[in-house]
Enzyme design. Sequence first.
Site, mmCIF file in Angstrom:
data_model
loop_
_atom_site.group_PDB
_atom_site.id
_atom_site.type_symbol
_atom_site.label_atom_id
_atom_site.label_comp_id
_atom_site.label_asym_id
_atom_site.label_seq_id
_atom_site.Cartn_x
_atom_site.Cartn_y
_atom_site.Cartn_z
ATOM 1 C CG HIS A 44 -1.684 -1.208 1.448
ATOM 2 N ND1 HIS A 44 -2.541 -1.694 0.502
ATOM 3 C CD2 HIS A 44 -1.739 -2.081 2.478
ATOM 4 C CE1 HIS A 44 -3.104 -2.813 0.943
ATOM 5 N NE2 HIS A 44 -2.623 -3.069 2.141
ATOM 6 C CG HIS A 80 -5.901 -5.892 1.494
ATOM 7 N ND1 HIS A 80 -6.744 -5.010 2.125
ATOM 8 C CD2 HIS A 80 -4.772 -5.936 2.230
ATOM 9 C CE1 HIS A 80 -6.149 -4.543 3.212
ATOM 10 N NE2 HIS A 80 -4.962 -5.085 3.304
#
Lengths: 213, 213, 331, 331
Positions: free
Chosen positions: C57, C219
Amino acid sequence: MAADVAWAERWVRETARSIAANKEELTELDRQIGDGDHGENMNRGFTAVVAKLDALPEPPAHVSDVLKLVATTLMSTVGGAAGPLYGTAFLRAAKVADLPELDGRGVVAVLEGALEGVQARGKATVGEKTMVDALSPAVQAAVQAADGGGDARAVFAAAAEAAQKGAEGTIPLLATKGRASYLGERSIGHQDPGATSTALILAAGVVASEPEP
Amino acid sequence: MAADVAWAERWVRETARSIAANKEELTELDRQIGDGDHGENMNRGFTAVVAKLDALPEPPAHVSDVLKLVATTLMSTVGGAAGPLYGTAFLRAAKVADLPELDGRGVVAVLEGALEGVQARGKATVGEKTMVDALSPAVQAAVQAADGGGDARAVFAAAAEAAQKGAEGTIPLLATKGRASYLGERSIGHQDPGATSTALILAAGVVASEPEP
Amino acid sequence: MKKLLNDPADAVVESVEGFVAAHSDIVEAHYDPIYVSRVGGAVEGKVGLVSGGGSGHEPLHAGFVGQGMLDAAVPGPVFTSPTPDQIAPALVAANGGAGVLAIVKNYTGDVLNFETAVELAEAEDVEVATVITNDDVAVQDSLYTAGRRGVAGTVCVEKIAGAAADRGDDLAGVAAVATRVNANVRSMGVALTACTVPASGKPSFDLPEDEVEIGIGIHGEPGRHRIKLEPADAITQRLLDPVAEDLHLASGENVLLFVNGMGGTPSSELYVVYRQARKLLEARGVVVARSLVGNYVTSLEMQGASVTVLRFDDELTTLWDAPVHTAALRW
Amino acid sequence: MKKLLNDPADAVVESVEGFVAAHSDIVEAHYDPIYVSRVGGAVEGKVGLVSGGGSGHEPLHAGFVGQGMLDAAVPGPVFTSPTPDQIAPALVAANGGAGVLAIVKNYTGDVLNFETAVELAEAEDVEVATVITNDDVAVQDSLYTAGRRGVAGTVCVEKIAGAAADRGDDLAGVAAVATRVNANVRSMGVALTACTVPASGKPSFDLPEDEVEIGIGIHGEPGRHRIKLEPADAITQRLLDPVAEDLHLASGENVLLFVNGMGGTPSSELYVVYRQARKLLEARGVVVARSLVGNYVTSLEMQGASVTVLRFDDELTTLWDAPVHTAALRW
Ligand SMILES: Nc1ncnc2c1ncn2[C@@H]1O[C@H](COP(=O)(O)OP(=O)(O)O)[C@@H](O)[C@H]1O
Ligand SMILES: Nc1ncnc2c1ncn2[C@@H]1O[C@H](COP(=O)(O)OP(=O)(O)O)[C@@H](O)[C@H]1O
Ligand SMILES: [Mg+2]
Ligand SMILES: [Mg+2]
Ligand SMILES: [Mg+2]
Ligand SMILES: [Mg+2]
């Protein structure tokens, strides 16, 4: 036939039509050895040219008016390498097209002016895989046709045919100018997009000089 | 047969082998309704468990030592949801496995401890499409087998079979816990990766209790 | 799978090594277990801020370590929560005597691993408060899910809580500000492509060339539904409307508008989304007082974007404007 | 083609609209012809800096308009040089009375269009100097090409020339600094994927799943050669070595190491490349004094990266460190 202002306007409009019809092909050629925008660039330019022609309060008076309008419009809408090169080509062409009608010699002068313009800006010589490889043989063929007494139409037809051959002749060439030169050896085997659009522009001039059906 | 420390070690090593062999399948299941890391996570954990077992200065003395080593290692290497859940499961299992050898009832206690651990941390009940849906029927089957007088191996075999059925039974379920719950209706039609790894772990326990050839 | 990586197993460590080498004036790394912290360590008397979660991320979270934001960040494997024995030392290291706030995105794995880590840190006499972020309106917060996910709004919580800690708020105060930000921030995202976790080598989901996933998380998990590709303005409306409605935004309110890239979308497209999101807010009479556009909470190389709106009040605006000096956010 | 865009024909304008709305404290846009300039206009007595080129390289150039860097930026269509009548007004607008430096990447189209624009601006009594950037070592600078391309090194030229203008250098001085930066900066890039120009809708080249293009430019044009995908460390060496050799880097020299993303590669991978590039420089005894890692000169959503090295001297280091306040670069 002599090439007058009506012919010039037909030429430009026919070029716009032809470029639009061949937009994808030009872009695809540029995708192979350039950055894939030549069709888009030329189409943006000639679409603008036609819009300007349509918007004129009264029809252009001289061949040179038409060519100048093309020059400034291409210069201000095409961008990339082709914009300034074609812009300057039409500007120089306009300068020598100072007669109401062009005969065979007049057409030669126009084409010579265009070639001179491209070379003044782009510094390319024959064999570098650029639009010069279409325009230069076109000028030679035009001179020959004019020497043989050809009228405007015959001279233009000879030029267009030579430009088309010249464009095809760029396929085996190694590019040494423009974006394609970054590819080195890998530029070989592809037809130059700029030479191809030059051939289209000249071919449009022949269509424009065909007797109306 | 009773389940002793040698069996426990065989169980853990067989689990590691089975998880490694099914790593891709677990990840693929997690890719369908989760984030595609369950095989990787479990394999990282059990590879570390085996490494820790191998590095022990002397063999573990009790079943509970083995289970505790598994618990702390999974906790500190797996991460994700499965790490704390399986970690706590093995920790609780270790707590009740306080005899040198487990009989059928002992196996029931271990499995009950594990289920309790998973539910204490994860708050999932049966039918939420999680590892609970493999572990809970496993406990029930184990109780039945023990009630019928089964030895450790028989009880474990019953549990493993039920876990496998339970894992398959997650396919039609709508997930309401864990990552798969974010998919809503789209979680239906896929087998839960955690329930699948639970079934693998229990199946490995049966292999470990097979008489050596 | 084509990536600029060596052995996928080394990706997180090698990336952290490069990151701290490039920003050695701001951050340092600890290995085994791995976490990133401010150079110079905990600030005496200041509440420490720690966040963490799966890698993939970036720049979240390590990119937000530095003055005015986080004191430490704990990277797990790609898309996998870090473990308690990684998180606990970071909590301890961030403690300058005034306690530590843990900022945790609401995923089962993150929540459970932080829970255990907090217990471990408390056993070492570190006072820890935890705030869980859950700004993703794509997930209905109900009995039927694990609750809303923490996504891009987490950056707002980290920035503003960092400013509150910097001005000297105590642990309860910083936690209260963080909770208030989380209560006033909502996000919703779209994916044009999936992403590929290095260790698995396969795209996280299969998406036909003419479809996009609405309501994705961060995700690489699939979203709530798929639609045919639409113009950016239409897609933006599908993101902005649920956000604005969930926030019950009223005419005259001031907001931060944050358009976040998922990693593989060029900024030119993010600004096209921003343009329309802003228009839609303005049509609701909402005032876009501050803006943030860029890749801040990503899903590896996924193409897509999310729209985040934070309802401002004067205090939150002041804290947002307070100086920040991190690798990824700086003013 | 999947993009967050509306009509591709409107992409550049809509993106600029969003960009200036999001950064209205720094930039403003002029339309018809389109260019971006600093809010408040030219700075009296300061040399103005203008750059421009095809769009699709964002944040280059508009992202670098602001204090300490550019005064105006001129975006052409995607990957197509802007036209003289777009560039000329930007040159005029950037003139605070001390003249204007035009920073032009070395592409036939950019050079020709800027040439004409400079003539037009000079006709309006604006003194203009031009510096052409050509840092791409992938192109051999010889009789057989249009010369090296201007790529990521352009950012270094813009940043440092901007600082020189800010400290009060005159036009000749700013141009000299810019020329010195260009003479000391080299870049080389790799593409893992092609990019897709919105108007054409087709990938700029076709690259098999297991191959990468070495020596790409920033216009989605193919590179000099293709190789099978290799680990990041090996690819990085293929980029760094030619750069270091072309610069004749000697042991003990100080450099800026700049790892640039092509747009679609996550920053985690850029840091893996940075890590190895730094190691290779250090193995040569070169000191990495400053670093920059991120998407600064992109090719739309292309995946890939380039490595840029700038040889520092004390003055260039000071100018690099000088304050800059733009949308994309700020310290
Ligand atoms: N120096 C030059 N002289 C003549 N023609 C050139 C030169 N450089 C490029 N060209 C022509 O321009 C064409 C490319 O035009 P275009 O794709 O519109 O511009 P760009 O290369 O900037 O994208 C080439 O195919 C070539 O024929
Ligand atoms: N609250 C919960 N209770 C029980 N099991 C759960 C819970 N949440 C998730 N799980 C299990 O964890 C599995 C996913 O594990 P894993 O992929 O390793 O972690 P993550 O979801 O963090 O990526 C799911 O398939 C499910 O069986
Ligand atoms: Mg082109
Ligand atoms: Mg998972
Ligand atoms: Mg995970
Ligand atoms: Mg171009």
